[in-house]
Design a protein around this motif. Structure first.
Motif, PDB file in Angstrom:
ATOM      1  N   GLN A 230       0.836  -1.208   0.000  1.00 33.58           N
ATOM      2  CA  GLN A 230       0.000   0.000   0.000  1.00 33.58           C
ATOM      3  C   GLN A 230       0.867   1.253   0.000  1.00 33.58           C
ATOM      4  O   GLN A 230       0.640   2.188  -0.779  1.00 33.58           O
ATOM      5  CB  GLN A 230      -0.904   0.014   1.233  1.00 33.58           C
ATOM      6  CG  GLN A 230      -2.066  -0.948   1.178  1.00 33.58           C
ATOM      7  CD  GLN A 230      -3.036  -0.715   2.322  1.00 33.58           C
ATOM      8  OE1 GLN A 230      -2.886   0.223   3.114  1.00 33.58           O
ATOM      9  NE2 GLN A 230      -4.041  -1.562   2.423  1.00 33.58           N
ATOM     10  N   ARG A 231       1.870   1.265   0.869  1.00 29.89           N
ATOM     11  CA  ARG A 231       2.748   2.448   0.945  1.00 29.89           C
ATOM     12  C   ARG A 231       3.533   2.627  -0.343  1.00 29.89           C
ATOM     13  O   ARG A 231       3.801   3.759  -0.772  1.00 29.89           O
ATOM     14  CB  ARG A 231       3.682   2.313   2.149  1.00 29.89           C
ATOM     15  CG  ARG A 231       2.961   2.389   3.479  1.00 29.89           C
ATOM     16  CD  ARG A 231       3.928   2.505   4.645  1.00 29.89           C
ATOM     17  NE  ARG A 231       4.751   1.318   4.806  1.00 29.89           N
ATOM     18  CZ  ARG A 231       4.381   0.241   5.490  1.00 29.89           C
ATOM     19  NH1 ARG A 231       3.177   0.193   6.038  1.00 29.89           N
ATOM     20  NH2 ARG A 231       5.188  -0.787   5.625  1.00 29.89           N
TER      21      ARG A 231
ATOM     22  N   ASP B 271       1.340   4.455  -2.707  1.00 32.91           N
ATOM     23  CA  ASP B 271       1.230   5.867  -2.345  1.00 32.91           C
ATOM     24  C   ASP B 271       2.493   6.639  -2.694  1.00 32.91           C
ATOM     25  O   ASP B 271       2.437   7.752  -3.237  1.00 32.91           O
ATOM     26  CB  ASP B 271       0.955   6.008  -0.847  1.00 32.91           C
ATOM     27  CG  ASP B 271      -0.420   5.488  -0.451  1.00 32.91           C
ATOM     28  OD1 ASP B 271      -1.302   5.419  -1.325  1.00 32.91           O
ATOM     29  OD2 ASP B 271      -0.603   5.153   0.728  1.00 32.91           O
TER      30      ASP B 271
ATOM     31  N   GLN C  56      -8.640   4.162  -3.276  1.00 34.50           N
ATOM     32  CA  GLN C  56      -7.926   5.435  -3.415  1.00 34.50           C
ATOM     33  C   GLN C  56      -8.115   6.057  -4.799  1.00 34.50           C
ATOM     34  O   GLN C  56      -7.555   7.112  -5.069  1.00 34.50           O
ATOM     35  CB  GLN C  56      -6.423   5.206  -3.154  1.00 34.50           C
ATOM     36  CG  GLN C  56      -6.106   4.616  -1.795  1.00 34.50           C
ATOM     37  CD  GLN C  56      -6.559   5.513  -0.654  1.00 34.50           C
ATOM     38  OE1 GLN C  56      -6.549   6.734  -0.775  1.00 34.50           O
ATOM     39  NE2 GLN C  56      -6.955   4.916   0.464  1.00 34.50           N
TER      40      GLN C  56
ATOM     41  N   LEU D  37      -3.279  13.482   3.770  1.00 30.13           N
ATOM     42  CA  LEU D  37      -2.260  12.455   4.004  1.00 30.13           C
ATOM     43  C   LEU D  37      -2.158  12.247   5.502  1.00 30.13           C
ATOM     44  O   LEU D  37      -1.760  13.151   6.244  1.00 30.13           O
ATOM     45  CB  LEU D  37      -0.906  12.912   3.437  1.00 30.13           C
ATOM     46  CG  LEU D  37       0.220  11.873   3.479  1.00 30.13           C
ATOM     47  CD1 LEU D  37       0.049  10.880   2.334  1.00 30.13           C
ATOM     48  CD2 LEU D  37       1.587  12.551   3.373  1.00 30.13           C
TER      49      LEU D  37
ATOM     50  N   ASP E 274      -1.582   6.573   5.967  1.00 30.81           N
ATOM     51  CA  ASP E 274      -1.058   6.728   4.608  1.00 30.81           C
ATOM     52  C   ASP E 274       0.464   6.624   4.597  1.00 30.81           C
ATOM     53  O   ASP E 274       1.048   6.052   3.676  1.00 30.81           O
ATOM     54  CB  ASP E 274      -1.495   8.080   4.029  1.00 30.81           C
ATOM     55  CG  ASP E 274      -3.007   8.181   3.900  1.00 30.81           C
ATOM     56  OD1 ASP E 274      -3.616   7.183   3.492  1.00 30.81           O
ATOM     57  OD2 ASP E 274      -3.565   9.244   4.212  1.00 30.81           O
TER      58      ASP E 274
END
Length: 280
Positions: free
Chosen positions: A37-38, A41, A92, A207, A216
Motif C-alpha cells: 500500500q505504501r 502511495d 484510493q 495524508l 497513509d
C-alpha cells in the motif's frame, strides 16, 4: 472496514490450512500487504485530475529463512496480495497500466524478519509478455526496476535508503500529460514530505501520518500515535493534529494546527518530517 483488515480476515480463514506455517514466520503477510500500500502511495503519479497511476509490478525481497518459509505458498500469497493492491487502488481511485503482479525474491543481505519492496509500472503489453511477467521463482523481472524502498516492520528495522522522485509510467494515457496540482498561472505544484532520507509523494487531498498500518505514511516511532496527524493540501497546505498523545511541533512551536510552507519542519515523537513543495 479497511483493506488491510479484509486482507487479514481472508488469511485467517486459511490459518488452519495452507497458511498455518506461514504465520510462524518473522515476516507476516499483513506486513507485506501494508508495505505494498505504501509503495503505491509513494510512487503515485498524477496524469490528470481524473487519473493517478501507480505501480503494478512488485518484488518483495525476503531474508533467506523467510523466503524458504513463504516461497512454497508464493502463488496463493501472490494472488491474495495482488487482490489487496487492487482493492486498495479502487478505494484510493488509483489506476494501473497493466496486470498486477507480486513476486517473492530471496535477498542474502537481509536478516530474518526484514524485507524490502521494489516496484515498477508496466504497460499491459509488457506485463502480459511471458518473458517479463512470469520469471522463475527468485528471479527479478527483466525491465529496470524503480528505486528500492526499505521497509521497517519493527524497531530493529532495515535502514532506509535515500529515494528520488517516482519515475513516470512508460506510456502516458491518450490526451493527458503528467503533472501535479495546478497552481497560480496554470503552473503545477508538487508536494512531498521527507522522513529519514525517504521521499513520500503527496498525491491526494489529505495524508494521514501515524504508527498504524492503516496510516497513509507509517512512522515506526513509539512516540507516535496510531493516527497522529494529517496534512491537508491547499493554498496554503496545513497540518492538523488528530488527537495524538504527544502532539506535534511545527517549526519549533507546539500546536494542534499550522500552515505549512516549503521547508517546514514537523516533529512527531522523536521523528522529524520536512514538508516540501515546488512549482513545475
Amino acid at each position: 472496514m479497511g483493506v488491510l483488515k479484509r486482507f487479514e480476515q481472508r488469511l485467517e480463514g486459511l490459518v488452519n490450512g495452507t497458511f498455518a506455517k506461514v504465520f510462524k514466520s518473522e515476516v507476516q503477510p499483513v506486513e507485506i500487504a501494508g508495505a505494498l500500500q505504501r509503495e503505491c502511495d509513494n510512487n503515485a503519479t498524477i496524469w490528470n485530475r481524473d487519473r493517478t497511476v501507480v505501480p503494478n509490478d512488485f518484488i518483495v525481497e525476503l531474508s533467506a529463512p523467510d523466503y524458504d518459509r513463504l516461497s512454497p505458498y508464493s502463488g496463493q500469497l501472490g494472488d491474495e496480495l495482488s487482490g489487496m493492491v487492487r482493492d486498495y487502488a479502487k478505494q484510493q481511485r488509483y489506476t494501473f497500466m497493466g496486470a498486477i503482479k507480486v513476486h517473492l525474491q530471496k535477498a542474502e543481505d537481509l536478516d530474518t524478519g526484514l524485507y524490502r519492496v521494489r516496484s515498477r509500472t508496466l504497460a499491459a503489453s509488457e506485463s502480459q509478455n511471458p518473458q517479463q511477467g512470469h520469471q522463475p521463482p527468485g528471479q527479478p523481472p527483466q525491465a529496470s526496476p524503480q528505486r528500492p524502498t526499505a521497509v521497517r516492520p519493527g524497531p530493529a528495522g532495515y535502514p532506509a535508503q535515500p529515494s528520488g522522485p517516482p519515475p513516470m509510467p512508460s506510456t502516458p494515457p491518450p490526451g493527458s500529460r503528467p503533472g501535479g496540482r495546478a497552481g497560480a498561472g496554470g503552473a503545477q505544484t508538487r508536494r512531498w514530505i521527507e522522513i529519514n532520507g525517504n521521499r513520500h509523494q503527496i498525491s491526494r487531498p489529505t495524508l494521514v501520518l501515524g504508527r498504524s498500518t492503516d496510516a497513509d505514511v507509517r512512522i515506526d516511532d513509539p512516540g507516535v500515535s496510531r493516527r497522529h496527524c494529517e496534512i491537508r493540501v491547499g493554498n496554503p497546505s496545513t497540518i492538523q493534529d488528530l488527537g495524538s498523545t504527544n502532539g506535534i511541533v511545527v517549526d519549533g512551536q507546539h500546536t494542534t494546527r499550522a500552515t505549512l510552507r516549503d521547508g517546514s519542519r514537523i516533529v512527531v515523537g522523536s521523528t522529524t518530517i520536512v514538508y516540501r513543495q515546488a512549482e513545475g
